[in-house]
Design a protein around this motif. Structure first.
Motif, PDB file in Angstrom:
ATOM      1  N   UNK A  32      55.300  86.743  18.950  1.00  0.00           N
ATOM      2  CA  UNK A  32      54.104  86.298  19.673  1.00  0.00           C
ATOM      3  C   UNK A  32      54.519  85.568  20.931  1.00  0.00           C
ATOM      4  N   UNK A  33      53.609  85.533  21.884  1.00  0.00           N
ATOM      5  CA  UNK A  33      53.767  84.732  23.089  1.00  0.00           C
ATOM      6  C   UNK A  33      52.850  83.523  22.971  1.00  0.00           C
ATOM      7  N   UNK A  47      45.682  80.697  33.827  1.00  0.00           N
ATOM      8  CA  UNK A  47      46.915  80.504  33.086  1.00  0.00           C
ATOM      9  C   UNK A  47      47.873  79.668  33.902  1.00  0.00           C
ATOM     10  N   UNK A  48      48.461  78.633  33.301  1.00  0.00           N
ATOM     11  CA  UNK A  48      49.345  77.756  34.064  1.00  0.00           C
ATOM     12  C   UNK A  48      50.798  77.809  33.586  1.00  0.00           C
ATOM     13  N   UNK A  49      51.043  78.332  32.398  1.00  0.00           N
ATOM     14  CA  UNK A  49      52.421  78.447  31.932  1.00  0.00           C
ATOM     15  C   UNK A  49      52.466  79.334  30.708  1.00  0.00           C
ATOM     16  N   UNK A  50      53.459  80.198  30.638  1.00  0.00           N
ATOM     17  CA  UNK A  50      53.580  81.082  29.499  1.00  0.00           C
ATOM     18  C   UNK A  50      55.021  81.180  29.038  1.00  0.00           C
ATOM     19  N   UNK A 102      53.727  91.703  24.274  1.00  0.00           N
ATOM     20  CA  UNK A 102      54.838  92.269  25.035  1.00  0.00           C
ATOM     21  C   UNK A 102      54.815  91.779  26.480  1.00  0.00           C
ATOM     22  N   UNK A 103      53.858  90.928  26.785  1.00  0.00           N
ATOM     23  CA  UNK A 103      53.731  90.436  28.163  1.00  0.00           C
ATOM     24  C   UNK A 103      54.869  89.486  28.495  1.00  0.00           C
ATOM     25  N   UNK A 107      50.010  85.666  33.591  1.00  0.00           N
ATOM     26  CA  UNK A 107      48.827  86.372  34.088  1.00  0.00           C
ATOM     27  C   UNK A 107      48.457  87.548  33.196  1.00  0.00           C
ATOM     28  N   UNK A 108      49.455  88.140  32.565  1.00  0.00           N
ATOM     29  CA  UNK A 108      49.196  89.249  31.635  1.00  0.00           C
ATOM     30  C   UNK A 108      48.661  88.739  30.306  1.00  0.00           C
ATOM     31  N   UNK A 109      49.156  87.600  29.862  1.00  0.00           N
ATOM     32  CA  UNK A 109      48.790  87.089  28.543  1.00  0.00           C
ATOM     33  C   UNK A 109      47.307  86.795  28.446  1.00  0.00           C
TER      34      UNK A 109
END
Length: 126
Positions: A32-33, A47-50, A102-103, A107-109
């Motif tokens: 998982x992300x 989104x600010x951080x992934x 898989x992101x 921005x993708x998440x």
């Protein structure tokens, strides 16, 4: 059911720092992300951080160099260290967990199915 509990929000003056925490429970996924998002009144979610499954981190330009995401691999707790805070950082901050992700970029998440916390308020005064 996955539960995410954020903490660490508060009020701070511009230039100050805060550290947010997100404690996940009942996580049964092997891959998982996770990410941090924010939403200010009248604005869309950002989104600010992934952090991806491989540990790769990503940030938008608006916070790059000021925010740092990290994770305690033992407790799975997610952190967001926020430095040099600005009034425009004022928002409700949420953490999220995206199973089977898989992101590689935050921005993708944001477009994926995920589990979300209830949020913690961050207020930055000038």
């Amino acid at each position: 059911q996955v539960q995410l509990v954020e903490s660490g929000g508060g009020s701070v003056q511009a230039g100050g720092s805060l550290r947010l925490s997100c404690a996940p429970s009942e996580v049964t996924y092997s891959d998982y992300c996770m990410g941090w998002f924010r939403q200010a009144p009248g604005k869309g979610r950002e989104g600010v951080a992934g952090i991806g499954t491989s540990g790769t981190t990503s940030y938008p330009d608006s916070v790059k160099g000021r925010f740092t995401i990290s994770q305690d691999n033992t407790e799975r707790t997610l952190y967001l260290q926020m430095n040099s805070l600005k009034p425009e950082d004022t928002a409700m901050y949420y953490c999220a967990l995206f199973p089977g992700c898989a992101a590689t970029h935050i921005t993708e998440m944001g477009r994926l199915f995920g589990h979300w916390g209830q949020g913690t308020q961050v207020t930055v005064s000038s």
